[in-house]
Scaffold this motif. Sequence first.
Motif, PDB file in Angstrom:
ATOM      1  N   PRO A 188       0.795  -1.079  -0.090  1.00 30.34           N
ATOM      2  CA  PRO A 188      -0.063  -0.020   0.237  1.00 30.34           C
ATOM      3  C   PRO A 188       1.012   1.251   0.094  1.00 30.34           C
ATOM      4  O   PRO A 188       1.902   1.383   0.598  1.00 30.34           O
ATOM      5  CB  PRO A 188      -0.770  -0.227   1.291  1.00 30.34           C
ATOM      6  N   LEU A 189       0.468   2.405  -0.698  1.00 30.02           N
ATOM      7  CA  LEU A 189       1.071   3.655  -0.595  1.00 30.02           C
ATOM      8  C   LEU A 189       0.336   4.542  -0.149  1.00 30.02           C
ATOM      9  O   LEU A 189      -0.969   4.702  -0.768  1.00 30.02           O
ATOM     10  CB  LEU A 189       1.417   3.827  -2.361  1.00 30.02           C
ATOM     11  N   HIS A 190       0.756   5.267   0.842  1.00 29.75           N
ATOM     12  CA  HIS A 190       0.023   6.260   1.716  1.00 29.75           C
ATOM     13  C   HIS A 190       0.316   7.696   1.143  1.00 29.75           C
ATOM     14  O   HIS A 190       1.748   7.879   1.229  1.00 29.75           O
ATOM     15  CB  HIS A 190      -0.254   6.229   2.936  1.00 29.75           C
ATOM     16  N   LEU A 191      -0.446   8.588   0.785  1.00 32.56           N
ATOM     17  CA  LEU A 191       0.093   9.985   0.553  1.00 32.56           C
ATOM     18  C   LEU A 191      -0.364  10.807   1.778  1.00 32.56           C
ATOM     19  O   LEU A 191      -1.455  11.101   1.931  1.00 32.56           O
ATOM     20  CB  LEU A 191      -0.383  10.366  -0.752  1.00 32.56           C
ATOM     21  N   THR A 192       0.639  11.378   2.044  1.00 30.68           N
ATOM     22  CA  THR A 192       0.392  12.392   3.490  1.00 30.68           C
ATOM     23  C   THR A 192       0.535  13.754   3.102  1.00 30.68           C
ATOM     24  O   THR A 192       1.561  14.113   2.417  1.00 30.68           O
ATOM     25  CB  THR A 192       1.515  12.096   4.654  1.00 30.68           C
ATOM     26  N   ARG A 193      -0.585  14.459   3.443  1.00 29.51           N
ATOM     27  CA  ARG A 193      -0.536  16.128   3.113  1.00 29.51           C
ATOM     28  C   ARG A 193       0.508  16.810   4.087  1.00 29.51           C
ATOM     29  O   ARG A 193       0.541  16.608   5.243  1.00 29.51           O
ATOM     30  CB  ARG A 193      -1.973  16.587   3.390  1.00 29.51           C
ATOM     31  N   TYR A 194       1.362  17.690   3.410  1.00 26.37           N
ATOM     32  CA  TYR A 194       2.312  18.421   3.948  1.00 26.37           C
ATOM     33  C   TYR A 194       1.460  19.659   4.936  1.00 26.37           C
ATOM     34  O   TYR A 194       0.963  20.402   4.359  1.00 26.37           O
ATOM     35  CB  TYR A 194       3.465  19.018   3.183  1.00 26.37           C
ATOM     36  N   PHE A 195       1.882  19.976   6.214  1.00 27.75           N
ATOM     37  CA  PHE A 195       1.656  21.266   6.611  1.00 27.75           C
ATOM     38  C   PHE A 195       2.623  21.848   7.330  1.00 27.75           C
ATOM     39  O   PHE A 195       3.893  21.296   7.681  1.00 27.75           O
ATOM     40  CB  PHE A 195       0.733  20.636   8.137  1.00 27.75           C
ATOM     41  N   PRO A 196       3.049  23.255   7.084  1.00 28.15           N
ATOM     42  CA  PRO A 196       4.351  23.859   7.601  1.00 28.15           C
ATOM     43  C   PRO A 196       4.218  23.904   8.882  1.00 28.15           C
ATOM     44  O   PRO A 196       3.183  24.003   9.779  1.00 28.15           O
ATOM     45  CB  PRO A 196       4.227  25.260   6.828  1.00 28.15           C
ATOM     46  N   ARG A 197       5.461  23.704   9.387  1.00 25.32           N
ATOM     47  CA  ARG A 197       5.627  23.914  11.027  1.00 25.32           C
ATOM     48  C   ARG A 197       6.881  24.662  11.403  1.00 25.32           C
ATOM     49  O   ARG A 197       7.875  25.074  10.616  1.00 25.32           O
ATOM     50  CB  ARG A 197       6.029  22.548  11.679  1.00 25.32           C
ATOM     51  N   LYS A 208       8.512  27.686   5.207  1.00 27.59           N
ATOM     52  CA  LYS A 208       7.759  28.835   4.734  1.00 27.59           C
ATOM     53  C   LYS A 208       6.764  28.263   3.573  1.00 27.59           C
ATOM     54  O   LYS A 208       6.008  28.775   2.788  1.00 27.59           O
ATOM     55  CB  LYS A 208       8.839  29.713   4.045  1.00 27.59           C
ATOM     56  N   THR A 209       7.141  26.799   2.977  1.00 21.26           N
ATOM     57  CA  THR A 209       6.452  26.221   2.054  1.00 21.26           C
ATOM     58  C   THR A 209       5.020  26.138   2.406  1.00 21.26           C
ATOM     59  O   THR A 209       4.739  25.349   3.592  1.00 21.26           O
ATOM     60  CB  THR A 209       6.907  24.940   1.588  1.00 21.26           C
ATOM     61  N   PRO A 210       4.064  26.416   1.659  1.00 21.70           N
ATOM     62  CA  PRO A 210       2.620  26.495   2.103  1.00 21.70           C
ATOM     63  C   PRO A 210       2.124  24.921   1.988  1.00 21.70           C
ATOM     64  O   PRO A 210       2.804  24.207   1.582  1.00 21.70           O
ATOM     65  CB  PRO A 210       1.960  27.171   0.852  1.00 21.70           C
ATOM     66  N   ALA A 211       0.918  24.709   2.942  1.00 21.55           N
ATOM     67  CA  ALA A 211       0.398  23.467   2.994  1.00 21.55           C
ATOM     68  C   ALA A 211       0.066  23.043   1.738  1.00 21.55           C
ATOM     69  O   ALA A 211      -0.499  23.757   0.840  1.00 21.55           O
ATOM     70  CB  ALA A 211      -0.954  23.666   4.130  1.00 21.55           C
ATOM     71  N   THR A 212       0.156  21.707   1.668  1.00 23.97           N
ATOM     72  CA  THR A 212      -0.334  20.999   0.313  1.00 23.97           C
ATOM     73  C   THR A 212      -1.705  20.985   0.145  1.00 23.97           C
ATOM     74  O   THR A 212      -2.715  20.682   1.202  1.00 23.97           O
ATOM     75  CB  THR A 212       0.081  19.419   0.290  1.00 23.97           C
ATOM     76  N   PRO A 213      -2.345  21.508  -0.675  1.00 22.66           N
ATOM     77  CA  PRO A 213      -3.871  21.651  -0.711  1.00 22.66           C
ATOM     78  C   PRO A 213      -4.619  20.249  -0.943  1.00 22.66           C
ATOM     79  O   PRO A 213      -3.755  19.513  -1.231  1.00 22.66           O
ATOM     80  CB  PRO A 213      -4.178  22.637  -2.022  1.00 22.66           C
ATOM     81  N   ILE A 214      -5.595  20.264  -0.677  1.00 21.67           N
ATOM     82  CA  ILE A 214      -6.897  19.012  -0.698  1.00 21.67           C
ATOM     83  C   ILE A 214      -6.880  18.943  -2.090  1.00 21.67           C
ATOM     84  O   ILE A 214      -7.414  19.578  -2.963  1.00 21.67           O
ATOM     85  CB  ILE A 214      -7.595  18.815   0.262  1.00 21.67           C
TER      86      ILE A 214
END
Length: 96
Positions: A77-86, A90-96
């Motif tokens: 299985p391949l799970h794709l995880t959305r990025y959130f800046p912490r 400075k990179t913006p969050a991955t949009p849905i």
Amino acid sequence: RRSTARNRKHAVQEGPVSISAYRQSLSSANRKSSFIALAATKAHVEITTLIVLGKNDSAEEMDALASFLASVSPDIPLHLTRYFPRWHEKTPATPI
């Protein structure tokens, strides 16, 4: 095939894999796929990838990753995880 506690215990008892010896026997192009293939014979394997906007979010790159994993084993299985800046990121969050 799902791994059970009994299967995991059995896989561990088969003996350790010498990672350094294993790496030396492989070319750099084959290391990743061979390591994942070996792990898949010993235990249930799942891959999680962090998708970062502008870094690895193209359809071509995701297709290449999925094709690569399918070539190793179509059961991984391949799970794709959305990025959130912490914090300082400075990179913006991955949009849905």
